[in-house]
Design an enzyme around this catalytic site. Structure first.
Site, mmCIF file in Angstrom:
data_model
loop_
_atom_site.group_PDB
_atom_site.id
_atom_site.type_symbol
_atom_site.label_atom_id
_atom_site.label_comp_id
_atom_site.label_asym_id
_atom_site.label_seq_id
_atom_site.Cartn_x
_atom_site.Cartn_y
_atom_site.Cartn_z
ATOM 1 N N SER A 136 0.801 -1.228 0.000
ATOM 2 C CA SER A 136 0.000 0.000 0.000
ATOM 3 C C SER A 136 0.828 1.270 0.000
ATOM 4 O O SER A 136 0.273 2.362 -0.014
ATOM 5 C CB SER A 136 -0.928 0.005 1.220
ATOM 6 O OG SER A 136 -0.186 -0.035 2.412
ATOM 7 N N LYS A 189 -6.489 3.278 8.714
ATOM 8 C CA LYS A 189 -5.641 4.296 8.109
ATOM 9 C C LYS A 189 -6.272 5.680 8.192
ATOM 10 O O LYS A 189 -5.587 6.679 8.451
ATOM 11 C CB LYS A 189 -5.350 3.928 6.650
ATOM 12 C CG LYS A 189 -4.464 2.691 6.507
ATOM 13 C CD LYS A 189 -4.245 2.313 5.060
ATOM 14 C CE LYS A 189 -3.337 1.093 4.955
ATOM 15 N NZ LYS A 189 -3.124 0.681 3.558
#
Length: 771
Positions: free
Chosen positions: A659, A702
């Protein structure tokens, strides 16, 4: 001169000595000399002694065995010199007497200490007459020389005393040796006493048992009463038919086995375990859905998905009972829930609340660090010390067949040569199999279908896929700042006030103080650090004049300065630095990626920061994309000929995952075009060689991390847009979320419109130190 083997004489001793040829010659020569004296010294295996004692011959005759013997009295020490020639067959030497020295005060103190130790040794041996003799000795030298009679001193130590003229040195050594002997004697006596008591106890028990057996035989009651008791207990117990038959077979074996048969103890232990299990005991579930939701809301703030799942379970359970539906194919209505999330978000305590909501018994099974399969399935009865597994012990402890069993830290189960506990959990957690779970120790079918299993885990990567497939995942990704403040106000503050022995009103914490702690003192997904800081504040506040009100301005004095402040603007103040978002075992976190051009013309890419293989591949993909689209991005080919260094700070922390691809691409483009990345922007997503932004995991964690770090704008992959439904509304309101499908969209928006200053050093590779 007379050398004696394996015996050491010290001054002041009177001993008989058998006379061989050499000894007879020495005694005869001594008797013909004035004073009938001779010099005696030990001759041990390693060497001759350097000193001896002057002895006088008191009597010569024969021993009880008829061999020649003499009685000798030893006197002063003498230092042995060289040999000389003398009359007869005896050995003659030159000897220098060792003059006695007047005792010092220290010598007398040492003598008094040694006398106490000697008396202690003699008292243990009940040598009362010798005690009187020793007590009458006043001279320190004479007292030290009485060690010649000590049986606990070796000949080497006695020779050492003989060769040590200094009285103080002799006494110091004797004190040390005697203390060691007393310590060893005490341990030896204790062991002897314990052994003697154990033997006497066993003998007494054996005698009483034999007498009892004889009395029962006379009364006609010679059958084993304990065995009859087991048969009666099995017949009276509420057991399933198959279990009863197996238990009666074992009772028959016990009745045929003698008392001395080792299997008798194993059978009794097995029967006790079977009889203690609650085979047909079940608690009644609380099916009041409104009351159940009220209990969950009172125990935990937020966690709506978990609460909804529990309420749904209760609703289906109540419907099945109302329609009198039996188990289908042996399967009950048991459920397996996996609560996954960072530490401190309330996974374990939630299991207790679920049990209280249902009205069931609660048992916690800690699996962290378990590496032995027998811990789950139990040991076979053929092994010494065999026990049932943790699942059976949990059922036994709960006292019902439908408890709530919390399998804590299921992600930390290991495996080694003793088996794979995670594989053993497959049968436990599979609804299609656990109605006939078979423990190795019990070797009976145990119905676990009505047990509500709740597993907890911090990370999902370490859970085997087959085990993960049998559980229903509910993610607890962490709390927002508002959630933490609410949890602290409603739960943490009252609990810490009680632990600090403070009453309500004595210490008050304002809303602003709680919000300040949540924003600038903690950077975590849960609330454990928050609670520790509150405990610290209350401890210090309790020492002040009460009542006390803790405001935001008082926190510095109570818990120190803020530990976390927004740093994105400072870190991205130069080109080549981008802010990414990551997920760790502790929850979401921000990740700064730095890029720098190095002098040289051979190109290449180096990456640092303890990165995994996937992250290194992302860095290579990002550079390949930049090279392929350099002209479109406004990057000169000359810059790409220089080596590039990509670094992810916090090198002591391992990092991996795909990511960070878009973040690496943005950092490289920012460096090469000389434009800063906007400080308020964070991003996450996997990048492909064509620039596509691919989906990633952990969106909720996140975004929570982005809000905690002070970011206001976040870029997500377009295919992660459905994940935004799980993000709290206040987080979405605080962040501007862009969903993108191509990395060009991020580059157009994330970079500042122009370079921060004219002539950016990023354009000069020889000075590229912007990272």
């Amino acid at each position: 001169m007379l050398f004696l083997d394996d015996i050491v004489l010290l001054p002041g001793m009177v001993v008989p000595v058998e006379l061989d040829e050499a000894a007879q010659a020495a005694v005869d020569a001594a008797r013909t000399s004035a004073g009938s004296e001779l010099l005696i010294a030990p001759r041990l295996e390693d060497r001759y002694a350097s000193h001896g004692v002057v002895a006088s011959v008191k009597q010569v005759g024969k021993s009880r065995g008829g061999t020649p013997a003499a009685v000798l009295r030893t006197g002063e020490r003498a230092r042995i010199g060289s040999g000389v020639t003398g009359p007869g067959a005896a050995l003659w030497v030159e000897a220098e007497p060792v003059a006695a020295v007047a005792p010092t005060e220290h010598a007398r103190e040492l003598a008094a200490e040694y006398k106490k130790l000697v008396v202690s040794v003699l008292q243990r041996r009940e040598a009362w007459q010798v005690i009187d003799s020793v007590s009458a000795i006043d001279d320190p030298g004479d007292l030290a020389d009485t060690a010649g009679w000590a049986p606990y001193l070796t000949n080497d130590r006695k020779r050492d005393l003989l060769e040590t003229p200094d009285v103080e040195a002799r006494l110091e050594r004797l004190i040390e040796w005697t203390r060691d002997f007393l310590a060893e004697s005490e341990v030896s006596d204790k062991i002897e006493h314990d052994v003697r008591e154990s033997v006497e106890k066993r003998n007494r028990e054996y005698l009483l048992r034999e007498q009892l057996k004889a009395i029962r035989k006379e009364l006609g009651e010679d059958q084993a009463e304990g065995n009859d008791d087991y048969r009666a207990r099995v017949e009276a117990a509420d057991l399933p038919d198959g279990v009863r038959e197996a238990a009666l077979r074992e009772v028959g074996k016990l009745e045929r086995a003698g008392d001395q048969n080792p299997e008798a103890g194993w059978i009794r232990t097995w029967l006790d375990t079977v009889l203690d299990l609650p085979w047909n005991e079940r608690t009644t579930d609380n099916t009041d859905l409104a009351a159940a939701r009220a209990v969950l809301d009172a125990d935990h703030h937020g966690l709506d998905e978990v609460k909804d799942r529990i309420v749904e379970y209760l609703g289906v359970r109540a419907r099945r009972e109302s329609r009198h539906l039996e188990k289908i194919g042996g399967r009950g209505s048991g459920a397996v829930i996996l609560l996954a999330g960072p530490p401190g978000v309330g996974k374990t305590s939630l299991g207790e609340s679920v049990a209280r909501t249902l009205g069931r018994k609660f048992v916690r099974v800690a699996l962290g660090g378990v590496r032995d399969e027998a811990e789950i399935r139990g040991h076979r009865r053929t092994y010494v010390g065999a026990l049932p597994g943790r699942i059976v012990r949990a059922i036994k402890e709960s006292g019902s067949m439908n408890p709530v069993v919390l399998l804590d830290e299921v992600d930390k189960v290991g495996s080694d040569y003793r088996g794979d506990p995670a594989a053993a959990l497959l049968e436990v957690l599979d609804p299609a199999q656990n109605h006939t779970f078979r423990d190795h120790y019990l070797d009976l079918d145990l119905d676990l279908s009505d047990v509500l299993f709740i597993a907890t885990a911090n990370v999902l990567d370490t859970i085997p896929q087959a085990l993960f497939d049998r559980m229903e995942l509910i993610s607890i990704d962490g709390y927002t700042e508002s959630d933490k403040v609410a949890i602290a106000r409603d739960f943490l503050v009252p609990r810490q006030l009680e632990r600090a022995a403070l009453q309500t009103g004595e210490v008050t914490v304002t809303e602003e103080a709680l919000r300040e702690i949540a924003a600038n003192y903690t950077r975590e997904a849960g609330v454990r650090s928050f609670e520790r800081l509150l405990a610290k504040a209350f401890r210090k506040a309790a020492l002040k004049d009460l009542p006390v009100t803790v405001d935001a301005g008082d926190l510095k004095d109570l818990i120190g300065r803020p530990r976390f402040t927004p740093e994105s603007s400072e870190r991205t103040a130069v080109p080549g630095v981008a802010t990414g978002l990551a997920v760790t075992g502790m929850g979401g976190d921000v990740l700064f990626i730095e890029a720098s051009l190095l002098p040289g013309d051979k190109g290449g890419l180096s990456v640092t920061g303890q990165l995994g293989d996937v992250m290194k591949e992302s860095a290579q993909i990002a550079l390949s994309y930049v090279r392929a689209h350099a002209e479109e991005l406004g990057i000169s080919p000359e810059q790409l000929d220089h080596p590039i260094h990509l670094h992810v700070p916090a090198g002591a922390v391992p990092k991996d995952g795909p990511s960070a691809g878009v973040t690496m691409t943005t950092a490289l483009v920012s460096l090469l075009v000389g434009r800063n990345v906007r400080a308020e922007v964070g991003m996450t997503g996997e990048v492909s060689l064509t620039g596509r932004v691919l989906p990633i995991g952990g969106v909720k964690q996140k975004l929570l991390a982005a809000q905690r770090a002070g970011l206001t704008e976040v870029f997500l992959p377009q295919r992660n847009e459905p994940d935004l439904d799980e993000v709290p509304q206040d987080v979405l309101e605080a962040l501007t979320v862009h969903v993108v499908s191509d990395v060009r969209e991020i580059l157009r928006t994330a970079l500042e419109p122009s370079a921060p200053r004219t002539g950016s050093r990023a354009a000069h590779p020889a000075h590229s130190d912007v990272s």
